[in-house]
Design a protein around this motif. Structure first.
Motif, PDB file in Angstrom:
ATOM      1  N   MET A  24      -4.143   6.918  -2.611  1.00 24.13           N
ATOM      2  CA  MET A  24      -3.680   5.575  -2.260  1.00 24.13           C
ATOM      3  C   MET A  24      -3.683   4.587  -3.430  1.00 24.13           C
ATOM      4  SD  MET A  24      -5.178   2.810   0.431  1.00 24.13           S
ATOM      5  CE  MET A  24      -6.346   2.215  -0.770  1.00 24.13           C
TER       6      MET A  24
ATOM      7  N   VAL B 184       0.685   5.707  -0.229  1.00 16.97           N
ATOM      8  CA  VAL B 184      -0.117   6.922  -0.418  1.00 16.97           C
ATOM      9  C   VAL B 184       0.783   8.034  -0.936  1.00 16.97           C
ATOM     10  CG1 VAL B 184      -1.837   6.340   1.332  1.00 16.97           C
ATOM     11  CG2 VAL B 184       0.170   7.697   1.979  1.00 16.97           C
TER      12      VAL B 184
ATOM     13  N   VAL C 217       0.874  -1.174   0.000  1.00 13.26           N
ATOM     14  CA  VAL C 217       0.000   0.000   0.000  1.00 13.26           C
ATOM     15  C   VAL C 217       0.910   1.222   0.000  1.00 13.26           C
ATOM     16  CG1 VAL C 217      -1.679   1.357   1.317  1.00 13.26           C
ATOM     17  CG2 VAL C 217      -1.914  -1.140   1.200  1.00 13.26           C
TER      18      VAL C 217
ATOM     19  N   ASP D  43      -0.990   4.243   7.178  1.00 17.93           N
ATOM     20  CA  ASP D  43      -1.852   5.248   7.791  1.00 17.93           C
ATOM     21  C   ASP D  43      -1.166   5.874   9.002  1.00 17.93           C
ATOM     22  OD1 ASP D  43      -4.218   6.688   7.838  1.00 17.93           O
ATOM     23  OD2 ASP D  43      -5.196   5.291   9.233  1.00 17.93           O
TER      24      ASP D  43
ATOM     25  N   THR E 281      -8.660   6.147  -7.296  1.00 18.16           N
ATOM     26  CA  THR E 281      -8.211   6.579  -5.971  1.00 18.16           C
ATOM     27  C   THR E 281      -9.186   7.563  -5.338  1.00 18.16           C
ATOM     28  OG1 THR E 281      -6.979   8.372  -7.013  1.00 18.16           O
ATOM     29  CG2 THR E 281      -5.765   6.339  -6.539  1.00 18.16           C
TER      30      THR E 281
ATOM     31  N   TRP F 284      -2.117  -1.218   5.012  1.00 17.28           N
ATOM     32  CA  TRP F 284      -2.802   0.077   5.035  1.00 17.28           C
ATOM     33  C   TRP F 284      -2.695   0.727   6.417  1.00 17.28           C
ATOM     34  CZ3 TRP F 284      -4.172   4.537   3.799  1.00 17.28           C
ATOM     35  CH2 TRP F 284      -5.193   5.225   4.472  1.00 17.28           C
TER      36      TRP F 284
ATOM     37  N   THR G  76      -7.871   9.828  -2.240  1.00 14.62           N
ATOM     38  CA  THR G  76      -7.171   9.127  -1.162  1.00 14.62           C
ATOM     39  C   THR G  76      -5.661   9.181  -1.379  1.00 14.62           C
ATOM     40  OG1 THR G  76      -7.237   7.073  -2.410  1.00 14.62           O
ATOM     41  CG2 THR G  76      -9.062   7.476  -0.914  1.00 14.62           C
TER      42      THR G  76
ATOM     43  N   GLU H 241     -10.539   4.602   1.716  1.00 16.07           N
ATOM     44  CA  GLU H 241      -9.414   3.671   1.599  1.00 16.07           C
ATOM     45  C   GLU H 241      -9.815   2.234   1.937  1.00 16.07           C
ATOM     46  OE1 GLU H 241      -9.292   6.589   3.103  1.00 16.07           O
ATOM     47  OE2 GLU H 241      -7.467   7.684   2.564  1.00 16.07           O
ATOM     48  N   GLU H 242     -10.541   2.083   3.044  1.00 18.04           N
ATOM     49  CA  GLU H 242     -10.884   0.717   3.484  1.00 18.04           C
ATOM     50  C   GLU H 242     -11.675  -0.039   2.423  1.00 18.04           C
ATOM     51  OE1 GLU H 242     -11.068   3.351   5.352  1.00 18.04           O
ATOM     52  OE2 GLU H 242      -9.814   2.904   7.105  1.00 18.04           O
TER      53      GLU H 242
END
Lengths: 356, 356
Positions: free
Chosen positions: A177, A32, A30, A145, A230, A141, A175, A235-236
């Motif tokens: 991400m 970001v 992951v 985070d 994105t 993630w 995001t 995100e989840e």
């Protein structure tokens, strides 16, 4: 530990085979993208301002609370590293090939175990990445985070209420991400089923790439699946949805392996056996052939067709046989034939357990 | 010992590697053609008269003086053997493929160690043959000569003062003798020098053939060199002259191997190593690939590139992996794939020392 030590060691935490479903899901990643307010995006950044960002990121990562929660990072400017050392970081999947272009303004921060890294002044000011073995997207993630939150304590990220996190390329905004899984899918390749499956996946908003990211070839039957979108989803939700795709592919790959064992068992054993014999006894081997045959061995190992190989060793071999890592180990310049000779020797020794 | 026992054992005296120059000269063979006065040549022979000749040959070989001097023979009519058993005698180089055609009238006499054999009613009534390991043409000729003399004590051979021994095909008349050496020439093949050399040899009155005689392919880099002319020169002169050719080829092959080691050492090691690895680990392998890779192993063994293989075992493998021998061992009928699977298993076990 210094980043140069990381470079000299082929091993990395993501090669650990204790990860969930690691027979098929090699690793989960992951990352970001974040940018600082008040600075131009990296491709427009002057040397001095780029250095400011590297300095600020280093300080943010040294923040006591962050270091306590996520572990300490070591920062290295790309310019401190030799071209070969930089390339090895790519071969170990710790940085992207983009970080090599205009490297004077760029840097990387790495946690000792290589699970967490931050690319500085790549396409965005910060790309915070977590790379874990097996299928662990959620955990990856969570770790990203935490680093993100920690850095945000001392840094001011460009954020819009309307678009979310702002990024150099608008396709990353929101995001910011990207999550991806690296899957070993020899069964689906052998049954010629993968192409069709990848087309369906792309319709779900996921994209498949080769081993070293966009535009690279799928060496050794390894495929990276990542989210394309994105923005507009939390995100989840993206993580969960990629997780479902990975599980689906995993089940299809397991089914393909069963079919292969049942319907082409001897051919499969022959393929695995020949690759094992060749890796153990060849004296000249290219990087491409190595990857292909190591993939065969991993398949054989996962199916129990061969037993006397350490699976972590096999993952390391995938990195150790890449051109830059080999060059670094040999500390010299070689003609292609000599490199293929060195690679074959390394593999022979490794399979005999003489190299770790 | 019964001939069926010989058939069930892949080993044979000619595979012995103690023979002189056996790194390159695998075996030496001498045979003479003889026909009985008062009988038509075999292709015109009726069943009853063919049986007469088989009986007479058997009696001649049981003659006390001959048996004492050359050892006892076992006679088997071809019709007593199964098609697979007959084919195995060909694969072991003990009889020619011609003895399989119209086999009802044909027979073979074999000394227990398989060094001496007599084909009965092949192209000629008698073909007395000696097959020794390494370069031993003179000894082979002496042994054949003794059996010939011994049989002539009780049999009346067709002989003309003008033409010498009379034979079905006039190209065999005179001495009736063919001498041959089987040479392993991978070095000259790899350097692409063999074709030119074989043309020169043919100008000297010698001919090169594949592994199983006229018209067959040179499997595993094995070549049979034999005399074309049987008339007008005494046997000893033909033998000496073939011996010189064999020595010449041997020196050229040794030189070729030196050149290969010096100029393509890594490629050679790679070739030998890959063949070793594949033979040790493949699960499906054809007869042709086996021969090619066993040839690589023999070369590697002779050059000291590999050490842990028994050279006699390797020669046996050349016979054991042939289609008929494999069928006989498995006692059943197999589809080609299954035969290739059985062959691979046999080779794997053999290289591990599990099969003798």
């Amino acid at each position: 530990m210094n980043i140069k030590d990381n470079i000299n060691n082929a091993g990395s935490a993501w090669m650990n085979v204790d990860g969930p479903e690691s027979d098929i899901v090699v690793s989960s990643r992951v990352r970001v993208a974040r940018n600082l307010k008040g600075y131009p995006y990296p491709h427009l950044l002057e040397q001095e301002k780029a250095a400011d960002i590297i300095r600020a990121a280093g300080l943010a990562l040294q923040d006591k609370a962050l270091a306590e929660e996520t572990g300490g990072f070591e920062v290295a400017r790309m310019a401190e590293l030799s071209p070969v050392e930089r390339q090895i970081l790519v071969e170990k999947h710790l940085i992207s090939p983009d970080l090599l272009v205009g490297y004077e303004k760029k840097a990387v921060a790495l946690r000792d175990d290589e699970v967490l890294s931050v690319m500085i002044n790549e396409e965005d000011h910060l790309r915070i990445q977590c790379l874990l073995p097996g299928l662990q997207l959620k955990k990856a993630w969570e770790l990203v985070d935490r680093v993100d939150d920690g850095m945000e304590n001392t840094m001011d990220f460009a954020f819009s209420e309307k678009f979310g996190y702002l990024t150099t390329c608008p396709t990353n905004a929101g995001t910011g991400m990207r999550a991806s899984v690296m899957l070993h899918l020899p069964g689906l390749v052998l049954l010629d089923q993968l192409k069709g499956i990848l087309i369906s996946i792309s319709k779900l908003g996921f994209t498949a790439r080769g081993l070293y990211g966009e535009g690279t070839e799928a060496l050794g039957n390894l495929f990276q699946i990542s989210n394309q979108v994105t923005m507009g989803r939390p995100e989840e939700e993206i993580i969960n949805s990629l997780n479902s795709v990975a599980v689906q592919l995993m089940l299809q790959e397991r089914e393909a392996r069963k079919v292969l064992l049942r319907e082409r068992g001897e051919q499969l054993k022959d393929r695995v056996g020949r690759s094992y014999g060749i890796l153990g006894h060849a004296h000249i081997i290219s990087a491409e052939e190595s990857m292909r045959r190591i993939s065969d061995l991993k398949l054989g190992l996962d199916l129990g067709l061969i037993k006397d190989i350490n699976p972590v060793q096999l993952m390391k071999l995938m990195v150790m046989t890449r051109p830059a890592f080999l060059l670094q180990q040999q500390q010299g310049h070689f003609a292609p034939l000599q490199r293929d000779v060195q690679r074959a020797e390394l593999i022979r020794k490794s399979l005999k357990g003489e190299v770790i």
